[in-house]
Design a protein around this motif. Structure first.
Motif, PDB file in Angstrom:
ATOM      1  N   HIS A   1       0.834  -1.198   0.000  1.00 40.10           N
ATOM      2  CA  HIS A   1       0.000   0.000   0.000  1.00 40.10           C
ATOM      3  C   HIS A   1       0.875   1.257   0.000  1.00 40.10           C
ATOM      4  O   HIS A   1       1.968   1.263   0.571  1.00 40.10           O
ATOM      5  N   ARG A   2       0.363   2.326  -0.588  1.00 40.18           N
ATOM      6  CA  ARG A   2       1.084   3.604  -0.629  1.00 40.18           C
ATOM      7  C   ARG A   2       0.690   4.512   0.535  1.00 40.18           C
ATOM      8  O   ARG A   2       1.508   4.897   1.343  1.00 40.18           O
ATOM      9  N   ASN A   3      -0.598   4.856   0.598  1.00 44.19           N
ATOM     10  CA  ASN A   3      -1.077   5.679   1.712  1.00 44.19           C
ATOM     11  C   ASN A   3      -2.577   5.451   1.888  1.00 44.19           C
ATOM     12  O   ASN A   3      -3.395   6.298   1.538  1.00 44.19           O
ATOM     13  N   PRO A   4      -2.958   4.302   2.431  1.00 39.59           N
ATOM     14  CA  PRO A   4      -4.380   4.017   2.640  1.00 39.59           C
ATOM     15  C   PRO A   4      -4.926   4.832   3.811  1.00 39.59           C
ATOM     16  O   PRO A   4      -4.286   4.937   4.856  1.00 39.59           O
ATOM     17  N   GLN A   5      -6.115   5.413   3.623  1.00 42.95           N
ATOM     18  CA  GLN A   5      -6.688   6.257   4.673  1.00 42.95           C
ATOM     19  C   GLN A   5      -8.159   5.986   4.949  1.00 42.95           C
ATOM     20  O   GLN A   5      -8.771   6.681   5.747  1.00 42.95           O
TER      21      GLN A   5
ATOM     22  N   TYR B   1     -13.267  -2.887   2.373  1.00 39.79           N
ATOM     23  CA  TYR B   1     -12.849  -1.965   1.321  1.00 39.79           C
ATOM     24  C   TYR B   1     -11.887  -0.939   1.918  1.00 39.79           C
ATOM     25  O   TYR B   1     -12.025  -0.535   3.078  1.00 39.79           O
ATOM     26  N   ALA B   2     -10.921  -0.517   1.108  1.00 35.32           N
ATOM     27  CA  ALA B   2      -9.972   0.505   1.542  1.00 35.32           C
ATOM     28  C   ALA B   2      -9.737   1.484   0.410  1.00 35.32           C
ATOM     29  O   ALA B   2      -9.675   1.101  -0.763  1.00 35.32           O
ATOM     30  N   THR B   3      -9.589   2.762   0.769  1.00 32.95           N
ATOM     31  CA  THR B   3      -9.198   3.785  -0.201  1.00 32.95           C
ATOM     32  C   THR B   3      -7.721   4.081  -0.034  1.00 32.95           C
ATOM     33  O   THR B   3      -7.165   3.979   1.063  1.00 32.95           O
ATOM     34  N   GLU B   4      -7.083   4.480  -1.149  1.00 30.55           N
ATOM     35  CA  GLU B   4      -5.635   4.675  -1.131  1.00 30.55           C
ATOM     36  C   GLU B   4      -5.228   5.780  -2.096  1.00 30.55           C
ATOM     37  O   GLU B   4      -5.752   5.860  -3.210  1.00 30.55           O
ATOM     38  N   HIS B   5      -4.304   6.615  -1.663  1.00 32.78           N
ATOM     39  CA  HIS B   5      -3.784   7.689  -2.503  1.00 32.78           C
ATOM     40  C   HIS B   5      -2.812   7.126  -3.545  1.00 32.78           C
ATOM     41  O   HIS B   5      -1.871   6.410  -3.206  1.00 32.78           O
ATOM     42  N   GLY B   6      -3.020   7.485  -4.792  1.00 37.09           N
ATOM     43  CA  GLY B   6      -2.081   7.137  -5.842  1.00 37.09           C
ATOM     44  C   GLY B   6      -0.956   8.160  -5.933  1.00 37.09           C
ATOM     45  O   GLY B   6      -0.968   9.197  -5.260  1.00 37.09           O
ATOM     46  N   ALA B   7       0.018   7.878  -6.800  1.00 34.25           N
ATOM     47  CA  ALA B   7       1.183   8.760  -6.916  1.00 34.25           C
ATOM     48  C   ALA B   7       0.851  10.019  -7.709  1.00 34.25           C
ATOM     49  O   ALA B   7       1.192  11.127  -7.306  1.00 34.25           O
ATOM     50  N   SER B   8       0.190   9.867  -8.850  1.00 35.01           N
ATOM     51  CA  SER B   8      -0.228  10.997  -9.678  1.00 35.01           C
ATOM     52  C   SER B   8      -1.520  10.572 -10.335  1.00 35.01           C
ATOM     53  O   SER B   8      -1.528   9.907 -11.366  1.00 35.01           O
ATOM     54  N   GLY B   9      -2.647  10.930  -9.688  1.00 34.41           N
ATOM     55  CA  GLY B   9      -3.890  10.288 -10.057  1.00 34.41           C
ATOM     56  C   GLY B   9      -3.865   8.847  -9.570  1.00 34.41           C
ATOM     57  O   GLY B   9      -3.189   8.503  -8.603  1.00 34.41           O
TER      58      GLY B   9
ATOM     59  N   ALA C   1      -2.739 -10.407   0.964  1.00 32.62           N
ATOM     60  CA  ALA C   1      -2.622  -9.965  -0.425  1.00 32.62           C
ATOM     61  C   ALA C   1      -1.651  -8.798  -0.560  1.00 32.62           C
ATOM     62  O   ALA C   1      -1.472  -7.991   0.351  1.00 32.62           O
ATOM     63  N   ASN C   2      -1.030  -8.719  -1.740  1.00 34.63           N
ATOM     64  CA  ASN C   2      -0.068  -7.673  -2.085  1.00 34.63           C
ATOM     65  C   ASN C   2      -0.729  -6.730  -3.094  1.00 34.63           C
ATOM     66  O   ASN C   2      -1.116  -7.149  -4.185  1.00 34.63           O
ATOM     67  N   TYR C   3      -0.839  -5.447  -2.736  1.00 38.52           N
ATOM     68  CA  TYR C   3      -1.550  -4.489  -3.580  1.00 38.52           C
ATOM     69  C   TYR C   3      -0.626  -3.669  -4.484  1.00 38.52           C
ATOM     70  O   TYR C   3      -1.049  -2.703  -5.093  1.00 38.52           O
ATOM     71  N   GLY C   4       0.638  -4.103  -4.582  1.00 40.75           N
ATOM     72  CA  GLY C   4       1.465  -3.726  -5.706  1.00 40.75           C
ATOM     73  C   GLY C   4       2.358  -2.517  -5.616  1.00 40.75           C
ATOM     74  O   GLY C   4       3.294  -2.384  -6.400  1.00 40.75           O
ATOM     75  N   TRP C   5       2.072  -1.582  -4.706  1.00 48.81           N
ATOM     76  CA  TRP C   5       2.895  -0.379  -4.666  1.00 48.81           C
ATOM     77  C   TRP C   5       4.306  -0.715  -4.170  1.00 48.81           C
ATOM     78  O   TRP C   5       4.443  -1.489  -3.234  1.00 48.81           O
ATOM     79  N   PRO C   6       5.360  -0.179  -4.801  1.00 49.77           N
ATOM     80  CA  PRO C   6       5.390   0.785  -5.897  1.00 49.77           C
ATOM     81  C   PRO C   6       5.592   0.135  -7.274  1.00 49.77           C
ATOM     82  O   PRO C   6       5.955   0.830  -8.218  1.00 49.77           O
ATOM     83  N   LEU C   7       5.339  -1.145  -7.381  1.00 48.41           N
ATOM     84  CA  LEU C   7       5.658  -1.872  -8.615  1.00 48.41           C
ATOM     85  C   LEU C   7       4.578  -1.731  -9.676  1.00 48.41           C
ATOM     86  O   LEU C   7       4.884  -1.732 -10.873  1.00 48.41           O
ATOM     87  N   ILE C   8       3.322  -1.659  -9.265  1.00 47.74           N
ATOM     88  CA  ILE C   8       2.237  -1.468 -10.230  1.00 47.74           C
ATOM     89  C   ILE C   8       1.252  -0.449  -9.677  1.00 47.74           C
ATOM     90  O   ILE C   8       1.173  -0.221  -8.462  1.00 47.74           O
ATOM     91  N   GLU C   9       0.484   0.179 -10.587  1.00 53.63           N
ATOM     92  CA  GLU C   9      -0.611   1.059 -10.185  1.00 53.63           C
ATOM     93  C   GLU C   9      -1.668   1.042 -11.277  1.00 53.63           C
ATOM     94  O   GLU C   9      -1.413   0.596 -12.413  1.00 53.63           O
TER      95      GLU C   9
ATOM     96  N   SER D   1      -6.087   9.466 -14.564  1.00 51.60           N
ATOM     97  CA  SER D   1      -5.269  10.673 -14.431  1.00 51.60           C
ATOM     98  C   SER D   1      -5.885  11.698 -13.473  1.00 51.60           C
ATOM     99  O   SER D   1      -5.246  12.689 -13.118  1.00 51.60           O
ATOM    100  N   ASP D   2      -7.141  11.478 -13.057  1.00 51.20           N
ATOM    101  CA  ASP D   2      -7.778  12.379 -12.096  1.00 51.20           C
ATOM    102  C   ASP D   2      -7.277  12.087 -10.684  1.00 51.20           C
ATOM    103  O   ASP D   2      -6.856  10.968 -10.384  1.00 51.20           O
TER     104      ASP D   2
END
Length: 340
Positions: free
Chosen positions: A200-204, A215-223, A234-242, A259-260
């Motif tokens: 996870h990158r930054n789940p909040q 369910y969890a929400t998570e901030h992406g890197a750029s959108g 489970a592995n949710y991929g950050w930073p390898l996939i998005e 992109s939003d």
């Protein structure tokens, strides 16, 4: 003549009645329950009101009569810097005088911890450490705490600005953690540690539906902000996939923003819909789980930090005083809206 006057009066009364109706509250209009909050982070329902955590280190109790600051006695002082500070706060399900609190502290660098708190009047004192030494930083501290239908405590942690932490199962950063309410590790945790899911990158945001799906929400890197269904181990991929990218052994989200940018924070579930507070998106989003489609539920142009649904009422907090918004004179505010 008299009959004509009566008819005229009836028509005038009808017009006045229609004018009054048109001047009433519009559908989706919010009622303000509290004003002048300072970077509020989480809403917790309490008897006769709410608790609101504020990132600067203050806990407030909001009732119809007042907004009362609660005394906090912590073994480690809250370090409020960047996105860190006093974040998650939730009451024990069986004891309103016990709570769990997530906060940032400084110990040779920024770290995060979750502690148990006990209440005496308006004073809360640390009574036990649940999890500590969670890597922290100026950004990406996670911070959500919630109690699942299984009775365990779930905790979101960010990657503290270092994506390598997310893939390291020995690190507590970039994870969703799961512990018993006394801090012990449940026997059915996937790795015999606090770690429940990783990558996870930054789940909040955390929310469960009536079937127990998490369910969890998570901030992406750029959108590429995400809504994920969380499975143990489970592995949710950050930073390898998005986004829609795929990799063997990694999960893709059920929805991402492309992109939003939403910058999603707290979420709540009600009757097939996830309600999502968005910071950069400046609205509360209603996400229909049957069609995997978002729509605007409430939009006043404010940064929104958390949501909570109780008995067909949705509660949310603005977050315009967090240094990234444009606060009005009465910001920040606790708002109430009706859920149809």
């Amino acid at each position: 003549m008299k009959r004509g006057i009566v008819l005229l009066m009836i028509l005038m009364l009808g017009a006045c009645s229609n004018e009054a109706a048109s001047n009433g509250p519009d559908e989706g209009e919010a009622e303000t329950l509290a004003e002048d909050l300072e970077t509020p982070w989480m809403i917790e329902k309490a008897e006769e009101g709410f608790y609101i955590s504020e990132r600067g280190g203050t806990l407030k109790r909001v009732t119809e009569d007042e907004i009362a600051v609660q005394s906090l006695k912590l073994e480690q002082e809250t370090h409020a810097s960047g996105e860190g500070g006093l974040l998650g706060f939730i009451l024990h399900p069986d004891d309103p005088d016990t709570a769990f609190l997530y906060h940032t502290y400084s110990d040779g660098g920024e770290k995060n911890r979750v502690v148990e708190m006990k209440r005496d009047g308006s004073a809360w004192s640390e009574s036990d450490v649940i999890v500590e030494d969670i890597p922290g930083g100026n950004i990406h501290n996670g911070g959500r705490v919630d109690i699942g239908p299984d009775g365990h405590l779930y905790i979101t942690t960010g990657d503290a600005g270092n994506g390598e932490y997310s893939q390291d199962r020995n690190s507590l950063a970039g994870k969703i953690l799961r512990v018993a309410l006394d801090g012990s590790i449940p026997e059915d945790n996937p790795f015999d540690t606090e770690v429940y899911s990783y990558g996870h990158r930054n789940p909040q945001g955390l929310a469960w539906d009536e079937e127990g799906t998490l369910y969890a929400t998570e901030h992406g890197a750029s959108g590429h902000d995400e809504i994920n269904v969380i499975e143990p181990g489970a592995n949710y991929g950050w930073p390898l996939i998005e986004g829609d990218e795929e990799e063997e052994g990694m999960e893709t989200p059920i929805y991402h923003t492309g992109s939003d940018t939403w910058a999603p924070s707290g979420i709540a579930y009600d009757d097939g819909t996830l309600y999502i507070a968005t910071l950069r998106g400046n609205e509360v989003v209603a996400f229909d789980l049957s069609s995997n489609s978002p729509s605007t539920f409430y939009d006043e142009g404010s940064r929104m930090r958390d949501v909570r649904v109780e008995e067909n009422q949705l509660y949310t907090i603005t977050n315009n005083t967090d240094g990234r918004g444009s606060p009005s004179e009465d910001d920040d505010r606790l708002l109430e809206l009706e859920v149809e």
